[in-house]
Design an enzyme around this catalytic site. Sequence first.
Site, mmCIF file in Angstrom:
data_model
loop_
_atom_site.group_PDB
_atom_site.id
_atom_site.type_symbol
_atom_site.label_atom_id
_atom_site.label_comp_id
_atom_site.label_asym_id
_atom_site.label_seq_id
_atom_site.Cartn_x
_atom_site.Cartn_y
_atom_site.Cartn_z
ATOM 1 N N LYS A 277 34.888 36.893 49.670
ATOM 2 C CA LYS A 277 33.619 37.027 48.950
ATOM 3 C C LYS A 277 33.884 36.813 47.463
ATOM 4 C CE LYS A 277 29.952 40.070 47.392
ATOM 5 N NZ LYS A 277 30.064 39.428 46.040
ATOM 6 N N GLY B 173 37.820 44.122 40.357
ATOM 7 C CA GLY B 173 36.487 44.359 39.802
ATOM 8 C C GLY B 173 36.417 45.705 39.111
ATOM 9 N N SER B 174 35.249 46.319 39.152
ATOM 10 C CA SER B 174 34.994 47.539 38.380
ATOM 11 C C SER B 174 35.553 48.778 39.078
ATOM 12 C CB SER B 174 33.492 47.715 38.176
ATOM 13 O OG SER B 174 32.864 48.087 39.400
ATOM 14 N N LEU C 109 41.464 47.170 38.876
ATOM 15 C CA LEU C 109 40.187 47.659 38.368
ATOM 16 C C LEU C 109 40.033 47.587 36.854
ATOM 17 C CD1 LEU C 109 39.922 50.798 40.683
ATOM 18 C CD2 LEU C 109 39.124 48.463 41.107
ATOM 19 N N CYS D 123 41.140 41.334 32.256
ATOM 20 C CA CYS D 123 41.488 42.738 32.505
ATOM 21 C C CYS D 123 42.552 43.248 31.547
ATOM 22 C CB CYS D 123 41.959 42.913 33.947
ATOM 23 S SG CYS D 123 40.675 42.610 35.169
#
Length: 473
Positions: free
Chosen positions: A174, A227-228, A248, A281
């Site tokens: 995804k 991601g977050s 993260l 990041c």
Amino acid sequence: MKQNLWINGESVETENYRPLLNPYTGGQIAEVAEAAKEDVIRAIDSAAEAARGMAEMDAHKRADILRKVADYIQEDREECARLIAEESSKPLKAARAEVDRTVMTYTFASEEARRIQGDTIPMDAAPGGEGRIAYTVKEPLGVIAAITPFNFPMNLVAHKVGPAIAAGNTVVLKPASQTPLSAYKIASYFHRAGLPAGALNVVTGSGKNVGDALIADDRVKKVTFTGSPAVGKYIRENAGLKRVTLELGSNSALIVDEGTDLSKVMPRIVTGAFSNQGQVCISIQRIYVYETIAEDFVSQFVEEAGRLKVGDPLDEETDVAAMISAEDVERAQSWISDAVGNGAELVLGGESEQQVLKPTVLLNAKPTDKISCEEIFAPVVHINTFMDFDEAITEVNESQFGLQAGVYTNDLQKAFRAASNLHVGGVMINDIPTFRVDHMPYGGVKQSGTGREGIKYAVEEMTELKLVSFKLD
């Protein structure tokens, strides 16, 4: 252009599509399929059916497929770079660098596919183990769910898909909603390279429809996510006994000690702060400078940052282009305003135009300001000073994050103290925290996540260790 899903080696239409817009121009790039839950289940079905064939595929065949993908990307380098620039607004020269890294990542994956191996265990080292021979093998987990972000739409896909295929797994991918085309492009290369149908499936859509279905399905053996922290926590809490790798983010810090040759390191520090609009990041967000050189540092830093060209990502000279969304610009500017309201000094930037936030520098932000303690993910840096090196280490550690940190110092003892005492996943001595090459272990501590990427290390987390023991009499 209408972009369908990619399931079981085929382009698959679905009921709903959404427009994909260029972050800089606002123009429509494509219509992208929005997967329903049934589409995701179909992708998992396909991956599960292909899992046995991938597990049984000879290592050299997996390696050859990965090498072909690297070659195809290299052949289409400019096309791939322009695709990244258009859908993510990454400046073209940075997009080309990402394509080059993607080629290297799949090359490393190809090499690692050939050297997945176990150990021979000396069973007679323990009483009762006599008369036995034992060895270990590493077997693929099966179906892996990969959820990737927008900021490196090809290379971070490679960091999940590459080791998964190298280890003999199948994948349901995804990609980020803003950057799906790069992922579909990669899927087309794998298909062309001879990857069996179902071994790589790409489904786009909302986190609710796609992500939840992937997390809930027992056939998915591992979730690898970048991601977050909020989404990472949700995945960890709902993944059950699945393996989970979470990257993260951070609010990466740099310590600049006395004696540092500022003119030599300044271009690199500025690059580490503002590359890809700070949407990295390990982008430099916090800088701690020895007090007696701080005035000179700030002067040189602001001058160097002021030279950066902002604007169209397809312009060959652009250094800083549009952020990924207008909402992200607004959020970053609100954090800047809050910091200034709390006493920080704005010495550069702060303005935005056409979703481009100009490189921004603040001085003496408070540790409690969001600009200090949260991840801004924008071209924004704040600079503070220190007199005691160990206090600077403490300042860096007083963060909920811990991905990477950088230290410039000429004092070997200080360098070793930093290496020992910084609570992060990676310490870069005499370099910026933004440094990464694609075969090194990469990951963080605290709320920066769990697990490690870097092809060799990701392969370890995408295989299961099995012991085989023979009793000889």
